[in-house]
Design a protein around this motif. Structure first.
Motif, PDB file in Angstrom:
ATOM      1  N   LEU A 150      83.062 -78.101 -13.211  1.00  0.00           N
ATOM      2  CA  LEU A 150      82.264 -77.794 -12.032  1.00  0.00           C
ATOM      3  C   LEU A 150      81.703 -79.102 -11.467  1.00  0.00           C
ATOM      4  CD1 LEU A 150      81.230 -75.427 -10.262  1.00  0.00           C
ATOM      5  CD2 LEU A 150      79.131 -75.498 -11.637  1.00  0.00           C
ATOM      6  N   ARG A 151      82.595 -79.809 -10.794  1.00  0.00           N
ATOM      7  CA  ARG A 151      82.253 -81.130 -10.254  1.00  0.00           C
ATOM      8  C   ARG A 151      81.043 -81.083  -9.327  1.00  0.00           C
ATOM      9  NH1 ARG A 151      85.732 -85.904  -8.655  1.00  0.00           N
ATOM     10  NH2 ARG A 151      84.637 -86.943  -6.943  1.00  0.00           N
ATOM     11  N   ALA A 152      80.904 -80.010  -8.580  1.00  0.00           N
ATOM     12  CA  ALA A 152      79.816 -79.897  -7.603  1.00  0.00           C
ATOM     13  C   ALA A 152      78.447 -80.064  -8.247  1.00  0.00           C
ATOM     14  CB  ALA A 152      79.895 -78.553  -6.887  1.00  0.00           C
ATOM     15  N   ALA A 153      78.314 -79.687  -9.521  1.00  0.00           N
ATOM     16  CA  ALA A 153      77.018 -79.771 -10.194  1.00  0.00           C
ATOM     17  C   ALA A 153      76.532 -81.207 -10.337  1.00  0.00           C
ATOM     18  CB  ALA A 153      77.098 -79.107 -11.565  1.00  0.00           C
ATOM     19  N   ARG A 154      77.457 -82.155 -10.307  1.00  0.00           N
ATOM     20  CA  ARG A 154      77.059 -83.576 -10.382  1.00  0.00           C
ATOM     21  C   ARG A 154      76.285 -83.988  -9.126  1.00  0.00           C
ATOM     22  NH1 ARG A 154      75.271 -87.785 -10.265  1.00  0.00           N
ATOM     23  NH2 ARG A 154      75.925 -89.749 -11.213  1.00  0.00           N
ATOM     24  N   GLY A 155      76.440 -83.229  -8.061  1.00  0.00           N
ATOM     25  CA  GLY A 155      75.756 -83.534  -6.814  1.00  0.00           C
ATOM     26  C   GLY A 155      74.527 -82.681  -6.558  1.00  0.00           C
ATOM     27  N   TRP A 156      74.133 -81.842  -7.518  1.00  0.00           N
ATOM     28  CA  TRP A 156      72.934 -81.030  -7.341  1.00  0.00           C
ATOM     29  C   TRP A 156      71.683 -81.897  -7.395  1.00  0.00           C
ATOM     30  CZ3 TRP A 156      74.231 -76.354 -11.088  1.00  0.00           C
ATOM     31  CH2 TRP A 156      75.267 -75.599 -10.505  1.00  0.00           C
ATOM     32  N   GLU A 157      70.566 -81.331  -6.999  1.00  0.00           N
ATOM     33  CA  GLU A 157      69.306 -82.087  -6.965  1.00  0.00           C
ATOM     34  C   GLU A 157      68.888 -82.498  -8.373  1.00  0.00           C
ATOM     35  OE1 GLU A 157      64.757 -81.676  -5.170  1.00  0.00           O
ATOM     36  OE2 GLU A 157      66.232 -80.088  -4.854  1.00  0.00           O
ATOM     37  N   LYS A 158      68.523 -83.781  -8.514  1.00  0.00           N
ATOM     38  CA  LYS A 158      68.155 -84.355  -9.815  1.00  0.00           C
ATOM     39  C   LYS A 158      69.195 -84.010 -10.875  1.00  0.00           C
ATOM     40  CE  LYS A 158      63.169 -84.444  -8.946  1.00  0.00           C
ATOM     41  NZ  LYS A 158      61.831 -83.960  -9.391  1.00  0.00           N
ATOM     42  N   PRO A 159      70.443 -84.424 -10.661  1.00  0.00           N
ATOM     43  CA  PRO A 159      71.530 -83.984 -11.543  1.00  0.00           C
ATOM     44  C   PRO A 159      71.591 -84.725 -12.864  1.00  0.00           C
ATOM     45  CG  PRO A 159      72.377 -85.542  -9.966  1.00  0.00           C
ATOM     46  CD  PRO A 159      70.926 -85.335  -9.605  1.00  0.00           C
ATOM     47  N   SER A 160      72.275 -84.118 -13.806  1.00  0.00           N
ATOM     48  CA  SER A 160      72.769 -84.850 -14.966  1.00  0.00           C
ATOM     49  C   SER A 160      73.919 -85.734 -14.492  1.00  0.00           C
ATOM     50  CB  SER A 160      73.273 -83.869 -16.021  1.00  0.00           C
ATOM     51  OG  SER A 160      73.981 -84.542 -17.043  1.00  0.00           O
ATOM     52  N   ASP A 161      74.261 -86.747 -15.284  1.00  0.00           N
ATOM     53  CA  ASP A 161      75.440 -87.555 -14.945  1.00  0.00           C
ATOM     54  C   ASP A 161      76.729 -86.889 -15.446  1.00  0.00           C
ATOM     55  OD1 ASP A 161      74.559 -88.046 -17.522  1.00  0.00           O
ATOM     56  OD2 ASP A 161      74.707 -90.229 -17.396  1.00  0.00           O
ATOM     57  N   HIS A 162      76.585 -85.757 -16.119  1.00  0.00           N
ATOM     58  CA  HIS A 162      77.729 -84.957 -16.561  1.00  0.00           C
ATOM     59  C   HIS A 162      77.837 -83.691 -15.719  1.00  0.00           C
ATOM     60  CE1 HIS A 162      78.451 -86.910 -20.621  1.00  0.00           C
ATOM     61  NE2 HIS A 162      77.244 -87.360 -20.340  1.00  0.00           N
ATOM     62  N   ALA A 163      79.052 -83.175 -15.621  1.00  0.00           N
ATOM     63  CA  ALA A 163      79.284 -81.866 -14.975  1.00  0.00           C
ATOM     64  C   ALA A 163      79.667 -80.857 -16.053  1.00  0.00           C
ATOM     65  CB  ALA A 163      80.393 -81.975 -13.939  1.00  0.00           C
ATOM     66  N   PRO A 164      79.359 -79.586 -15.835  1.00  0.00           N
ATOM     67  CA  PRO A 164      79.726 -78.565 -16.821  1.00  0.00           C
ATOM     68  C   PRO A 164      81.241 -78.362 -16.884  1.00  0.00           C
ATOM     69  CG  PRO A 164      78.076 -77.764 -15.259  1.00  0.00           C
ATOM     70  CD  PRO A 164      78.609 -79.038 -14.703  1.00  0.00           C
ATOM     71  N   VAL A 165      81.732 -78.077 -18.064  1.00  0.00           N
ATOM     72  CA  VAL A 165      83.142 -77.759 -18.289  1.00  0.00           C
ATOM     73  C   VAL A 165      83.224 -76.318 -18.787  1.00  0.00           C
ATOM     74  CG1 VAL A 165      85.240 -78.369 -19.540  1.00  0.00           C
ATOM     75  CG2 VAL A 165      83.642 -80.170 -18.865  1.00  0.00           C
ATOM     76  N   PHE A 166      84.129 -75.533 -18.182  1.00  0.00           N
ATOM     77  CA  PHE A 166      84.246 -74.109 -18.479  1.00  0.00           C
ATOM     78  C   PHE A 166      85.598 -73.779 -19.089  1.00  0.00           C
ATOM     79  CE2 PHE A 166      80.991 -74.219 -15.292  1.00  0.00           C
ATOM     80  CZ  PHE A 166      80.237 -73.046 -15.411  1.00  0.00           C
ATOM     81  N   ALA A 167      85.621 -72.716 -19.880  1.00  0.00           N
ATOM     82  CA  ALA A 167      86.858 -72.096 -20.333  1.00  0.00           C
ATOM     83  C   ALA A 167      86.568 -70.625 -20.638  1.00  0.00           C
ATOM     84  CB  ALA A 167      87.425 -72.788 -21.563  1.00  0.00           C
ATOM     85  N   SER A 168      87.562 -69.792 -20.459  1.00  0.00           N
ATOM     86  CA  SER A 168      87.425 -68.383 -20.797  1.00  0.00           C
ATOM     87  C   SER A 168      88.386 -68.038 -21.929  1.00  0.00           C
ATOM     88  CB  SER A 168      87.749 -67.499 -19.567  1.00  0.00           C
ATOM     89  OG  SER A 168      86.806 -67.731 -18.547  1.00  0.00           O
ATOM     90  N   PHE A 169      88.013 -67.014 -22.691  1.00  0.00           N
ATOM     91  CA  PHE A 169      88.812 -66.592 -23.837  1.00  0.00           C
ATOM     92  C   PHE A 169      88.918 -65.076 -23.842  1.00  0.00           C
ATOM     93  CE2 PHE A 169      87.330 -70.740 -25.005  1.00  0.00           C
ATOM     94  CZ  PHE A 169      88.367 -71.297 -25.745  1.00  0.00           C
ATOM     95  N   ASP A 170      90.119 -64.561 -24.066  1.00  0.00           N
ATOM     96  CA  ASP A 170      90.351 -63.132 -24.215  1.00  0.00           C
ATOM     97  C   ASP A 170      90.675 -62.855 -25.676  1.00  0.00           C
ATOM     98  OD1 ASP A 170      90.044 -62.874 -21.477  1.00  0.00           O
ATOM     99  OD2 ASP A 170      92.183 -63.025 -21.083  1.00  0.00           O
ATOM    100  N   LEU A 171      89.735 -62.321 -26.400  1.00  0.00           N
ATOM    101  CA  LEU A 171      89.903 -62.128 -27.848  1.00  0.00           C
ATOM    102  C   LEU A 171      89.541 -60.705 -28.253  1.00  0.00           C
ATOM    103  CD1 LEU A 171      88.331 -65.492 -28.986  1.00  0.00           C
ATOM    104  CD2 LEU A 171      90.686 -64.822 -29.354  1.00  0.00           C
TER     105      LEU A 171
END
Length: 262
Positions: free
Chosen positions: A241-262
């Motif tokens: 989620l690259r956009a999160a790097r541009g949010w107000e007072k951001p972390s220098d990291h962006a969140p990484v997602f994955a989904s699992f069907d188990l």
């Protein structure tokens, strides 16, 4: 059982509570793993997260540094932590979901500025931490597990903005990449992000030092989602989620997602 998991180095959960809430409201992952919370466990602001359904929390913390936490909408059992390399840091915690999947949340040491353990103790600590991770996975051989976190290494050439320029920069040096590869191999871990997105430049971190991080795009993929082979085929829909790097007072990291069907 299908669920979506996100991992994010938040660089102070108390300072950046508003953007964590934004992520939970807009993206609603079932499980959120945070690193570098920089807070004692009792001071993590859990009320707002609980109001959004994240009532299950497993965390290890310390004042001002490190810290890892797992927030979940689903019941999750605390199954402990490991102090790799004997640093006394809050860098690992694990939880087990009701479907039997164990989630490991890691914050590997950054390693300082100089990639030489003779002059930089922090670099030696990073290598030792990875070595002990490798040995643990080799001995325990994890099953039905997911490993996420800020591993502070961008292993592939297309995980950094310029492979040649970064070969002597901490996070992309050959010795770090080798240590990470050995750790991954010892547990049989599959890189879910690259399983889903096998080609092309992909980053999850952009330095605060860049005047315009988005335009410069000098990123590195430091944040990872791995899974054991017995469940790796269930992983899908990976994204940063690259956009999160541009949010107000951001972390220098962006969140990484994955989904699992188990």
């Amino acid at each position: 059982m299908s669920f979506t998991l996100a991992t994010w180095n938040i660089n102070s959960v108390r300072l950046r509570e508003p953007i964590v809430l934004k992520l939970l409201e807009e993206e609603a992952p079932d499980v959120l793993c945070l690193q570098e919370c920089k807070s004692p466990v009792e001071k993590i602001p859990t009320e707002g997260f609980a109001a959004l359904g994240y009532t299950h929390v497993i965390a290890r913390g310390q004042k001002g540094y490190n810290g890892v936490a797992i927030f979940s909408k689903m019941p999750i059992e605390d199954v402990g932590d490991k102090d790799f390399a004997g640093l006394g840091h809050a860098r690992h915690v694990a939880g087990r979901l009701e479907n039997g999947v164990t989630v490991h949340n890691f914050y590997v040491p950054a390693g300082g500025d100089k990639p030489d353990r003779e002059v930089n103790e922090k670099f030696g600590q990073k290598l030792d931490y990875l070595t002990e991770m490798r040995d643990w996975f080799s001995a325990e051989r994890p099953e039905k597990s997911i490993l996420v976190g800020d591993l502070n290494i961008a292993p592939r050439e297309d995980d950094v903005w310029n492979h040649k320029q970064l070969l002597k920069v901490v996070s992309h040096t050959p010795i770090e990449v080798q240590h990470l590869a050995e750790t991954q191999e010892a547990g049989g871990w599959i890189d879910i992000t690259r399983q889903d997105i096998p080609e092309g430049q992909l980053y999850s971190w952009w330095s605060y030092r860049a005047r315009d991080w988005d335009a410069a795009d000098k990123g590195r993929r430091l944040d990872h989602v791995w899974a054991t082979p017995d469940i790796s085929n269930a992983g899908h829909s990976s994204r940063v989620l690259r956009a999160a790097r541009g949010w107000e007072k951001p972390s220098d990291h962006a969140p990484v997602f994955a989904s699992f069907d188990l």
